[in-house]
Design a protein around this motif. Structure first.
Motif: not given
Length: 439
Positions: A426-433
């Protein structure tokens, strides 16, 4: 003599009726034994012999293997229909790919594709590190015309790739280290004449377009994307001397009729949605409500007992009564439903762009081409049509246009991330979004 006969008849008539019946029966039996002359076999006499000549096809029909064609390649009209996505994003001809997941070993991965255990043993002997595959690593391989392993490529990490080539004495390993810099690239565009052409105009390579389609294949149908739909892709590319040597898809966003679809790559090499739920929907292991006896196993090296030639058996035969309901093992689209030569009545279902299942020798079809089906839906009734010597279902599973063993193949299953894996994701998704905006 006549007086004796009359006396016997008078005495017989004076007997009680039960005695007369019994005595008459004994008399008939005695006469039958007296006139019976059994045949006595004399070995010196010439026997009567009748020779019956059988055609090779008739000989094959007497063998257990004859429950499925053993000397006939799939007919052209049994092939799965192709479309634009198959023509333009297909892998290099003859190359098979696999991403390592939980519980995989070198043996379990290659054996489901019918690769000989002798080749797998020799391969493992050439590099002991092959016994320690890690989640997310990618394997790719090619086969010889005889189905033997020719070359295997192991992408250990972004930096190192090992290749194993067949030699006269086993397999020889070579290693290649990449020294480039990995750079994230955000590419976006609007669909014009079609998604593939538009994605390439936006800067994606054929291989990168393929990775996008594979990541999203079980969420949506790319053929339904029309003019005006939008897409955004985040690729990580290794740049060496100004050129991209290799790339990896990190995230993708597609907008179809105003609805957004997302996929993000996790550390295990698989793709999940924004909340960490797996995109793949689970498959049934068997195409029937209960398990039936296997009458003929998957064997890509099966030999025709008459000709001695390799005649692969690309699926599994289940012996079952005619009329048994045949089920779709996963969600998908029916691409074939017809009578087709040796296969008899035959159904093929495409599940996304990677998986295809085929069901043969059916008695009755319950679906039509183009029809959408869900996991567990009835698609046909089993039968004994086509080239078949007994009631059974021939069932095949294909992954990336390569037949695999339906009993051991690693099939999609519904899954999701949990614990620390989900938190990191989820931390990665927050960065990629933010890098997947359309504007």
């Amino acid at each position: 003599m006549q007086q004796i006969a009359r006396s016997v008849a008078l005495a017989f008539n004076n007997l009680p009726r039960p005695h007369r019946v019994m005595l008459g029966s004994l008399t008939v039996l005695t006469l039958a034994v007296a006139v019976w002359r059994p045949y006595v076999y004399h070995p010196e006499s010439a026997p009567i012999v009748k020779v019956i000549e059988l055609e090779k096809s008739e000989v094959r029909s007497l063998l257990p293997e004859a429950s499925e064609p053993i000397d006939q390649a799939p007919q052209e009209d049994e092939a799965i229909p192709q479309d634009e996505l198959d023509d333009k994003i297909g892998n290099e001809s003859g190359v098979h790919e696999y991403v390592v997941s939980t519980g995989d070993t070198l043996s379990s991965v290659l054996n489901q594709y019918g690769i000989d255990m002798g080749d797998i043993t020799q391969l493992a002997a050439s590099d002991k590190e092959l016994r320690n595959l890690k989640i997310g690593q990618q394997l790719s391989w090619t086969l010889t015309d005889d189905g033997d392993l020719q070359r295997l490529t192991w992408e250990m990490s972004r930096r190192e790739t090992r290749t194993y080539d067949r030699t006269a004495n086993g397999f020889k390993m070579s290693s290649e280290l990449q020294q480039g810099d990995w750079v994230n690239s955000s590419l976006k565009g609007t669909v014009g004449s079609g998604f593939i052409a538009s994605a390439k105009e936006a800067g994606l390579t054929s291989a990168e377009v393929s990775s996008v389609v594979k990541a999203m294949q079980l969420q949506m149908d790319f053929r339904k994307m029309k003019k005006g739909d939008k897409f955004a892709v985040l690729m990580s590319r290794e740049m060496l001397d100004g050129k991209a040597e290799q790339s990896q898809l990190l995230g993708v966003r597609l907008s179809l009729d105003g609805k957004d679809y997302y996929a993000f790559r996790a550390e295990d090499g698989k793709f999940y949605d924004r909340s960490g739920t797996g995109l793949a929907k689970g498959f049934l292991r068997f195409p029937t409500s209960r398990q039936f006896r296997v009458s003929s196993n998957f064997n890509p090296r099966r030999l025709n007992p008459v000709t001695g030639r390799v005649a692969p058996h690309r699926g599994v035969d289940f012996a079952m009564p005619q009329g048994t309901p045949v089920l779709a093992v996963g969600d998908g689209e029916v691409v074939v439903a017809k009578r087709s030569g040796a296969a008899g009545y035959y159904v093929a279902i495409r599940h996304g762009r990677t998986y295809t299942t085929r069901y043969m020798h059916l008695r009755k079809l319950l679906v039509k081409p183009g029809q959408k089906v869900k996991r567990g839906d009835r698609v046909a009734l089993s039968g004994n049509t086509g080239r078949s010597t007994g009631p059974h279902l021939h069932y095949e599973v294909w992954i990336n246009q390569q037949a695999v063993n339906p009993l051991t193949a690693k099939l999609p299953r519904t899954e999701g991330l949990s614990g620390k894996d989900r938190t990191d994701y989820l931390a990665q998704v927050k960065e990629v979004m933010p890098q997947l905006r359309f504007d």
